[in-house]
Scaffold this motif. Structure first.
Motif, PDB file in Angstrom:
ATOM      1  N   ARG A  58      -0.364 -13.774   3.159  1.00 15.40           N
ATOM      2  CA  ARG A  58      -0.715 -13.826   1.733  1.00 15.40           C
ATOM      3  C   ARG A  58       0.308 -13.087   0.880  1.00 15.40           C
ATOM      4  O   ARG A  58       0.489 -13.390  -0.293  1.00 15.40           O
ATOM      5  CB  ARG A  58      -2.094 -13.218   1.520  1.00 15.40           C
ATOM      6  N   CYS A  59       0.955 -12.110   1.474  1.00 14.49           N
ATOM      7  CA  CYS A  59       1.969 -11.331   0.751  1.00 14.49           C
ATOM      8  C   CYS A  59       2.844 -10.633   1.778  1.00 14.49           C
ATOM      9  O   CYS A  59       2.364 -10.233   2.841  1.00 14.49           O
ATOM     10  CB  CYS A  59       1.296 -10.294  -0.155  1.00 14.49           C
ATOM     11  N   GLN A  60       4.120 -10.491   1.465  1.00 15.02           N
ATOM     12  CA  GLN A  60       5.023  -9.801   2.387  1.00 15.02           C
ATOM     13  C   GLN A  60       4.933  -8.299   2.151  1.00 15.02           C
ATOM     14  O   GLN A  60       5.347  -7.798   1.099  1.00 15.02           O
ATOM     15  CB  GLN A  60       6.469 -10.272   2.204  1.00 15.02           C
ATOM     16  N   ILE A  61       4.383  -7.602   3.136  1.00 13.16           N
ATOM     17  CA  ILE A  61       4.202  -6.151   3.043  1.00 13.16           C
ATOM     18  C   ILE A  61       4.900  -5.498   4.224  1.00 13.16           C
ATOM     19  O   ILE A  61       4.641  -5.846   5.370  1.00 13.16           O
ATOM     20  CB  ILE A  61       2.706  -5.771   3.052  1.00 13.16           C
ATOM     21  N   GLN A  62       5.780  -4.557   3.940  1.00 11.96           N
ATOM     22  CA  GLN A  62       6.470  -3.802   4.978  1.00 11.96           C
ATOM     23  C   GLN A  62       6.058  -2.340   4.884  1.00 11.96           C
ATOM     24  O   GLN A  62       6.093  -1.752   3.797  1.00 11.96           O
ATOM     25  CB  GLN A  62       7.992  -3.925   4.826  1.00 11.96           C
ATOM     26  N   VAL A  63       5.654  -1.762   6.023  1.00 10.59           N
ATOM     27  CA  VAL A  63       5.212  -0.370   6.060  1.00 10.59           C
ATOM     28  C   VAL A  63       6.213   0.449   6.865  1.00 10.59           C
ATOM     29  O   VAL A  63       6.575   0.067   7.984  1.00 10.59           O
ATOM     30  CB  VAL A  63       3.802  -0.256   6.681  1.00 10.59           C
ATOM     31  N   VAL A  64       6.659   1.566   6.296  1.00  9.81           N
ATOM     32  CA  VAL A  64       7.671   2.413   6.930  1.00  9.81           C
ATOM     33  C   VAL A  64       7.109   3.812   7.166  1.00  9.81           C
ATOM     34  O   VAL A  64       6.512   4.413   6.267  1.00  9.81           O
ATOM     35  CB  VAL A  64       8.946   2.497   6.064  1.00  9.81           C
ATOM     36  N   ASP A  65       7.307   4.310   8.371  1.00 13.82           N
ATOM     37  CA  ASP A  65       6.931   5.676   8.736  1.00 13.82           C
ATOM     38  C   ASP A  65       8.093   6.592   8.354  1.00 13.82           C
ATOM     39  O   ASP A  65       9.183   6.492   8.897  1.00 13.82           O
ATOM     40  CB  ASP A  65       6.673   5.743  10.243  1.00 13.82           C
ATOM     41  N   SER A  66       7.863   7.495   7.409  1.00 14.04           N
ATOM     42  CA  SER A  66       8.936   8.376   6.940  1.00 14.04           C
ATOM     43  C   SER A  66       9.345   9.406   7.990  1.00 14.04           C
ATOM     44  O   SER A  66      10.440   9.973   7.905  1.00 14.04           O
ATOM     45  CB  SER A  66       8.496   9.125   5.677  1.00 14.04           C
ATOM     46  N   LEU A  67       8.451   9.688   8.952  1.00 15.58           N
ATOM     47  CA  LEU A  67       8.662  10.772   9.917  1.00 15.58           C
ATOM     48  C   LEU A  67       8.957  12.088   9.202  1.00 15.58           C
ATOM     49  O   LEU A  67       9.625  12.968   9.728  1.00 15.58           O
ATOM     50  CB  LEU A  67       9.808  10.429  10.889  1.00 15.58           C
ATOM     51  N   SER A  68       8.437  12.199   7.978  1.00 20.98           N
ATOM     52  CA  SER A  68       8.709  13.383   7.166  1.00 20.98           C
ATOM     53  C   SER A  68       7.482  13.723   6.333  1.00 20.98           C
ATOM     54  O   SER A  68       6.406  13.146   6.503  1.00 20.98           O
ATOM     55  CB  SER A  68       9.937  13.143   6.279  1.00 20.98           C
TER      56      SER A  68
END
Length: 283
Positions: A112-122
Motif C-alpha cells: 500500500r505504501c513503500q516504508i523503509q525502517v532503519v535501526d539507528s543503533l544509537s
C-alpha cells in the motif's frame, strides 16, 4: 494530491532542534514513560523538566516502552496519503522495541505504501543527527535508497560514552544484574558505559566523578576530527564546567553544547548520569 516526496519518521528519543523538526516536517512518535504509577507520552504530556521533577518526588523507578504497532500503522497510513515513501529511523533495537514495532507496522502496510525502517543503533543526539541528515536529503530530492545508504554509512561513525552513578537504573533496565548493582553500590563503583553496535556495554569502572570526567575527556581527545558533539546530563554541574574548560584548551575553535538527557534515555542511566556523544563525520 499526493506529493512525490519522502516522509521522515522517528521517535521521541531523538534529540532534535524543534526548528529543524518543523522545517523538515519530521514526524516524531512519542515513547511511553511510566513513572509514579502513571503513563505519559514523552514530549507530549511529559516534558524533560517534568520528568526529573517526578523523579525527585517518586520512590518508584521509571521505565520506558515502545509505541504500539497500531500507533505506527496509524502514522504510516496518514503519511502515505500525502507521500510516496516513508523513511522511519529509530532508537537502537538493543535498547527498545520501537524499531521492531515499526517493522511490524510497515509489514502490515506492504503493497500500500513503500516504508523503509532503519535501526539507528544509537540514541539521543546520535539518532537526531541521522534523522536530520535524512530529512535534509529528502527535502533536497535525493532518492530513498541513496538516503538509506548515507544514513547507514554514518552509523559506524557515531560514538557515545556515559558515566552512571545510580546503578539501580541499570538494573531496572536489565543492563546489569541485581548482584552487580548491590556490589557496585557497596564498593562505590561507578561504571563508564559505551554504546557499541547499538548495545549499552560496560567500558570501565571508576570510583569518583572527577575520574569519570578524566575518562570522558580522554575519550573525546582520541578523535582527530569531530563534526558534531554534545555533552548530555541533567543540569549544569561542576564536572560539566571542568570538562568544558579542558576541552576549550584542546579544541579552542569548537563549541560543545550541553543538553539534558531526555526521559527515554534517563530511565536507563538515572538522573546523575553524564556522557558525550560524538559524530566524527564521513571521511
Amino acid at each position: 494530491m499526493k506529493l512525490a516526496s519522502i516522509a521522515i519518521v522517528t521517535d521521541s528519543n531523538a534529540l532534535l532542534n524543534p526548528k529543524i523538526r518543523e522545517q523538515y516536517g519530521i514526524e516524531v512518535i512519542p515513547l511511553l514513560i511510566h513513572i509514579g504509577g502513571r503513563t505519559y507520552q514523552e514530549g507530549v504530556n511529559l516534558t524533560t523538566e517534568q520528568f526529573f521533577r517526578f523523579l525527585e518526588q517518586s520512590s518508584e523507578l521509571p521505565s520506558a516502552s515502545a509505541p504500539s504497532v497500531q500507533t505506527f500503522v496509524n502514522v504510516y497510513e496518514r503519511l502515505c496519503r500525502t507521500h510516496d515513501q516513508v523513511l522511519s529511523i529509530h532508537l537502537s533495537s538493543k535498547m527498545s522495541d520501537t524499531f521492531a514495532h515499526a517493522q511490524v507496522a510497515a509489514q502490515r502496510l506492504l503493497g500500500r505504501c513503500q516504508i523503509q525502517v532503519v535501526d539507528s543503533l544509537s540514541t539521543s543526539l546520535g539518532l537526531g543527527i541521522l534523522v536530520e541528515t535524512a530529512a535534509r536529503e529528502a527535502q533536497a530530492g535525493r532518492h530513498l535508497d541513496a538516503i538509506i545508504r548515507l544514513v547507514r554509512g554514518m552509523i559506524p561513525h557515531l560514538y557515545a560514552v556515559f558515566f552512571v552513578e545510580a546503578l539501580e537504573y541499570l538494573e531496572r533496565s536489565r543492563r546489569i544484574g541485581r548482584a552487580q548493582a548491590i556490589l557496585g553500590t557497596m564498593l562505590g563503583i561507578k561504571p563508564l558505559l559505551m554504546i557499541e553496535e547499538g548495545e549499552v556495554i560496560p567500558l570501565e569502572k571508576v570510583r569518583t566523578r572527577a575520574r569519570a570526567v578524566d575518562k570522558l575527556f580522554e575519550f573525546i581527545c582520541e578523535f582527530t576530527r569531530i563534526e558534531q558533539m554534545a555533552i548530555l546530563q541533567h543540569g549544569f554541574s561542576e564536572e560539566t564546567a571542568i570538562l568544558l574548560e579542558r576541552l576549550e584548551v584542546v579544541f579552542p575553535d569548537r563549541e560543545f553544547p550541553v543538553y539534558t538527557c531526555n526521559p527515554s534515555l534517563a530511565v536507563h542511566l538515572g538522573p546523575s548520569a553524564m556522557g558525550v556523544i560524538v559524530y566524527e563525520g564521513l571521511r
